[in-house]
Design an enzyme around this catalytic site. Structure first.
Site, PDB file in Angstrom:
ATOM      1  N   ARG A 150     -16.856 -10.521  18.311  1.00 35.03           N
ATOM      2  CA  ARG A 150     -17.329 -10.531  19.693  1.00 35.03           C
ATOM      3  C   ARG A 150     -16.369 -11.362  20.552  1.00 35.03           C
ATOM      4  NH1 ARG A 150     -21.644 -11.643  16.211  1.00 35.03           N
ATOM      5  NH2 ARG A 150     -23.319 -10.089  16.220  1.00 35.03           N
ATOM      6  N   LYS A 174     -23.368 -15.745  16.045  1.00 36.43           N
ATOM      7  CA  LYS A 174     -24.680 -16.008  16.633  1.00 36.43           C
ATOM      8  C   LYS A 174     -25.534 -16.849  15.684  1.00 36.43           C
ATOM      9  CE  LYS A 174     -25.183 -11.903  19.586  1.00 36.43           C
ATOM     10  NZ  LYS A 174     -26.021 -10.712  19.835  1.00 36.43           N
ATOM     11  N   HIS A 246     -16.548  -5.183  24.600  1.00 34.47           N
ATOM     12  CA  HIS A 246     -17.266  -4.728  23.407  1.00 34.47           C
ATOM     13  C   HIS A 246     -16.740  -3.377  22.905  1.00 34.47           C
ATOM     14  CE1 HIS A 246     -20.280  -7.251  21.696  1.00 34.47           C
ATOM     15  NE2 HIS A 246     -21.035  -6.250  21.301  1.00 34.47           N
ATOM     16  N   ARG A 249     -14.809  -3.842  19.794  1.00 34.62           N
ATOM     17  CA  ARG A 249     -15.694  -4.057  18.644  1.00 34.62           C
ATOM     18  C   ARG A 249     -16.271  -2.717  18.170  1.00 34.62           C
ATOM     19  NH1 ARG A 249     -18.904  -8.001  16.094  1.00 34.62           N
ATOM     20  NH2 ARG A 249     -21.143  -7.619  15.976  1.00 34.62           N
ATOM     21  N   HIS A 272     -23.578  -8.593  11.538  1.00 37.83           N
ATOM     22  CA  HIS A 272     -24.926  -8.128  11.866  1.00 37.83           C
ATOM     23  C   HIS A 272     -25.926  -8.670  10.854  1.00 37.83           C
ATOM     24  CE1 HIS A 272     -23.525  -4.344  14.287  1.00 37.83           C
ATOM     25  NE2 HIS A 272     -23.596  -5.427  15.031  1.00 37.83           N
ATOM     26  N   TYR A 281     -23.558   3.207  14.451  1.00 36.31           N
ATOM     27  CA  TYR A 281     -22.193   3.747  14.399  1.00 36.31           C
ATOM     28  C   TYR A 281     -22.091   5.024  13.579  1.00 36.31           C
ATOM     29  CZ  TYR A 281     -20.888  -0.637  16.563  1.00 36.31           C
ATOM     30  OH  TYR A 281     -20.788  -1.688  17.437  1.00 36.31           O
TER      31      TYR A 281
END
Length: 300
Positions: A150, A174, A246, A249, A272, A281
């Site tokens: 990110r 995150k 993004h 990514r 993730h 995806y």
């Protein structure tokens, strides 16, 4: 009433930070959503959180839709308030959760935007690495596309996080989660030139710091700065349309899956928490394969 909400919100924020280990970005969204609901309570003359009813929640939902908010935004606000009340119930600060019976609107199914491999080649061509800023831009694009990290993660990278010997970077993701992500030979070469030459020149005579990427003044590069760099590169390239950070990514994940990578590996690389976040995806790659087939098969 405002004091009542503020005191309980403070307890909830501490819970999110300490027990749930949520990132500051996520916590800010919770604070904003609850603060907005507090304003609604004032407008409706609802004196305390424990006096909010299901009818009040339905009125609040109506007002959100009147503002023409996207379904995703409405769903996030309802989810935030449901979690808030769930916490208050656990702490025996309220007797019921008025948001428990409210159904969260399904988000629009929108496939992630990404670049085709040919388009990525055009983007790299737009990087003139004869200048210090050009070297930085090329290293930035190579790392974003080569790792799928990110932009917020990229801006936090320190020089010590990059291990050139084994071509990996330590990424702070995150929720304070860390992961090591490998990068390829193109990113390795671009980073080597930038660190040894471009970054050194951009930092010359400036206050020293250890952020990997710097702006034209020698200070740490921000997410906003990355967006401006990408927009400039798009204008210089033969590409048309808009770009957002993004997309690199999304391109990273799409190209990996299109070339045979397994879902679990891509999940780990992207950082993730849930496989369902990565599975979007598969829809992108199916469309990618269909377009490739229609463009190249003689009987398509």
């Amino acid at each position: 009433m405002q004091k009542n909400v503020n005191v309980l919100l403070k307890l909830f924020i501490e819970y999110l930070q300490v027990e749930k280990n949520y990132s500051q970005y996520t916590v800010e969204h919770y604070k904003l959503d609850i603060a907005n609901f507090s304003l609604f309570m004032s407008e409706q003359a609802i004196p305390a959180l424990e006096q909010v009813t299901y009818v009040d929640v339905r009125i609040y939902l109506t007002k959100l839709y009147e503002r023409k908010l996207a379904r995703k935004s409405v769903a996030r606000k309802i989810s935030s308030l449901r979690s808030f009340y769930k916490f208050l119930l656990r702490e025996k600060l309220v007797k019921e959760n008025p948001f428990s019976l409210v159904s969260i609107p399904k988000a629009e199914k929108r496939l992630p935007d990404f670049f085709y491999e040919e388009e990525m080649a055009e983007l790299f061509k737009a990087c003139d690495d004869s200048s210090s800023l050009g070297q930085r831009n090329k290293a930035l694009i190579e790392l974003l596309y080569g790792t799928g990290i990110r932009v917020s993660e990229c801006c936090q990278i320190k020089l010590k996080d990059v291990d050139m010997a084994v071509s990996t970077v330590l990424v702070h993701g995150k929720g304070h989660k860390e992961r090591y992500v490998p990068f390829g030979s193109f990113a390795h070469d671009a980073l080597s030139i930038y660190i040894q030459d471009g970054r050194h020149k951009l930092q010359s005579g400036r206050a020293p710091h250890d952020n990997l990427f710097v702006n034209f003044r020698g200070g740490p590069l921000t997410a906003r700065g990355v967006r401006e760099i990408l927009n400039t590169l798009i204008e210089k390239s033969a590409l048309t349309g808009k770009i957002h950070p993004h997309m690199l990514r999304h391109s990273f994940a799409t190209h990996l899956l299109s070339n045979g990578a397994d879902m679990r590996t891509v999940q780990e690389l992207l950082g993730h928490a849930f496989l369902s976040s990565t599975q979007v995806y598969t829809h992108v790659t199916n469309e990618y394969l269909r377009k490739t087939y229609m463009s190249h098969h003689p009987r398509a």
